[in-house]
Design a protein around this motif. Structure first.
Motif, PDB file in Angstrom:
ATOM      1  N   ASN A 166       0.959  -1.239   0.143  1.00 46.15           N
ATOM      2  CA  ASN A 166       0.030   0.066   0.198  1.00 46.15           C
ATOM      3  C   ASN A 166       0.820   1.186   0.028  1.00 46.15           C
ATOM      4  N   LEU A 279     -15.716  -3.890  -3.800  1.00 49.81           N
ATOM      5  CA  LEU A 279     -15.861  -2.712  -3.034  1.00 49.81           C
ATOM      6  C   LEU A 279     -17.331  -2.096  -2.965  1.00 49.81           C
ATOM      7  N   TYR A 315     -10.088   3.915  -1.174  1.00 50.54           N
ATOM      8  CA  TYR A 315     -10.569   2.616  -1.429  1.00 50.54           C
ATOM      9  C   TYR A 315      -9.201   1.501  -1.738  1.00 50.54           C
ATOM     10  N   SER A 317      -6.496   1.561  -0.319  1.00 48.91           N
ATOM     11  CA  SER A 317      -5.811   0.846   0.818  1.00 48.91           C
ATOM     12  C   SER A 317      -6.440   0.020   1.268  1.00 48.91           C
ATOM     13  N   MET A 318      -7.894  -0.561   0.760  1.00 53.51           N
ATOM     14  CA  MET A 318      -8.847  -1.610   1.199  1.00 53.51           C
ATOM     15  C   MET A 318      -8.309  -2.885   0.803  1.00 53.51           C
ATOM     16  N   ASN A 321      -4.109  -6.701   1.196  1.00 48.12           N
ATOM     17  CA  ASN A 321      -3.975  -7.514   2.156  1.00 48.12           C
ATOM     18  C   ASN A 321      -4.394  -9.021   1.574  1.00 48.12           C
ATOM     19  N   THR A 324      -8.398  -9.870   0.901  1.00 47.65           N
ATOM     20  CA  THR A 324      -8.868  -9.323  -0.447  1.00 47.65           C
ATOM     21  C   THR A 324      -8.114  -9.652  -1.677  1.00 47.65           C
TER      22      THR A 324
END
Length: 380
Positions: A166, A279, A315, A317-318, A321, A324
């Motif tokens: 990120n 998202l 958005y 940054s979500m 991981n 995701t």
């Protein structure tokens, strides 16, 4: 947002039309030489101009509406292109490596081009296209370039060949080098502009991109052109970078490999569609870019998703991981497998915003790359 300002030719005090686009789209759709049909009338884009300059409190800005922008480093600067065909890096001076070298490949063969951020657009000669006009010249912005190397060590995902990071407050470059990458000639006084490839036919004939000057008289300019300019923008945003490791001993990573370019661009578009669905956001709120990056004995296919709003909406940054990433891979595979077309279509990968890469899109090539990074499988 920037506008395409069409002034009232009778006195220049009012606007007949002012369609608007975000700058990343406008540098393609309103680029000098492009043909536009607005309210059933045809125009050729022919300059950089804002109607607001007529009401400036500074006399010089009213008389020479482009001059202040050419004197501002926020609008007029330089852009650098690595001439190593296996690299293809482009970026600004603050992204250069030590001793004025390419930060990707370390090479010193860099081309410097004048770079202009448009503040507004206007029709050629300030009015409708005439019947004896030259044919329109289309040009498109190149895919967004993330011109920096990752600012921190990438996180290795649960999938061996994929890492992610990120990144915040990153500089992205969007550039249009003009037809045949020849750039644009732009008058530093009035803003009149045309593709550099049309220099011999247009230079002596082109007029300011507005019919009337600030005093209401017919506009005239003894032009002073800056040649071969690149138009575009540099903006800050947040992004998530997915680096997919490719072993040159298993997959051909030469820059001439057209399959690899098609595969990376196509998989990037699938990632964008998958992320937007995951998202549950508007399609326009998340954008995508891709690049090939060479490091030692390894090649990386980088896919970066970034917030379309400058400074970032959070958005992207979500997405950085493991959980995701697995969801994005699953959704991307479904997008690529669940269509029945021969390569790509509006039901899978194609849409209006990626029309400049429609010829590159191929869902089967993207699937091959996806299979490789997930399982190591190489299609023979």
């Amino acid at each position: 947002m920037v506008g395409f300002d069409i002034e009232d030719p009778k006195n220049g005090k009012g606007l007949l039309q002012r369609p608007e686009r975000s700058l990343d789209l406008a540098i393609s759709e309103y680029a000098p030489g492009r043909e536009l049909v607005i309210n059933k009338k045809t125009y050729l884009a022919g300059g950089f101009y804002s109607h607001a300059s007529k009401y400036s409190k500074i006399d010089e800005n009213r008389l020479f509406p482009a001059k202040a922008y050419f004197e501002s480093r926020d609008y007029h600067s330089a852009l650098y292109f690595c001439e190593n065909p296996a690299c293809g890096w482009l970026g600004t001076a603050d992204s250069l490596g030590p001793n004025h070298t390419c930060p990707f490949c370390g090479g010193n063969r860099l081309e410097e081009r004048p770079f202009l951020k448009p503040w507004g657009f206007a029709p050629k000669n300030g009015g409708e296209a005439d019947g004896a006009k030259l044919p329109p010249k289309d040009s498109y912005a190149e895919p967004p370039s993330y011109s920096a190397t990752p600012s921190k060590e990438l996180t290795r995902s649960t999938i061996d060949r994929i890492s992610y990071s990120n990144e915040s407050d990153c500089s992205l470059v969007i550039a249009n080098r003009g037809p045949a990458r020849g750039g644009f000639d732009v008058c530093r006084k009035c803003g009149a502009a045309y593709p550099s490839t049309q220099r011999n036919e247009v230079r002596s004939k082109i007029k300011p991109p507005f019919k009337r000057d600030c005093k209401g008289a017919f506009a005239y300019c003894d032009h002073s052109f800056v040649e071969d300019m690149v138009i575009g923008d540099v903006f800050k945003t947040d992004l998530v970078l997915f680096a997919m490791e490719i072993n040159p001993k298993e997959v051909c990573t030469f820059y001439e490999n057209r399959w690899l370019r098609r595969a990376v661009v196509s998989l990037a578009e699938a990632f964008r569609l998958a992320a937007v669905g995951y998202l549950d956001i508007d399609f326009s709120e998340l954008c995508v870019g891709s690049r090939l990056r060479y490091g030692g004995d390894v090649c990386y296919a980088d896919i970066f998703l970034y917030d379309s709003l400058s400074s970032g909406a959070g958005y992207s940054s979500m997405l950085g991981n493991d959980e995701t990433l697995c969801e994005l891979l699953e959704r991307s595979r479904a997008i690529l497998e669940d269509c029945t077309c021969d390569s790509a279509c509006l039901e899978c990968l194609k849409h209006y915003q990626n029309k400049s890469v429609h010829k590159l899109l191929n869902r089967f090539d993207a699937l091959d790359l996806l299979n490789y990074v997930e399982t190591g499988e190489v299609r023979k």
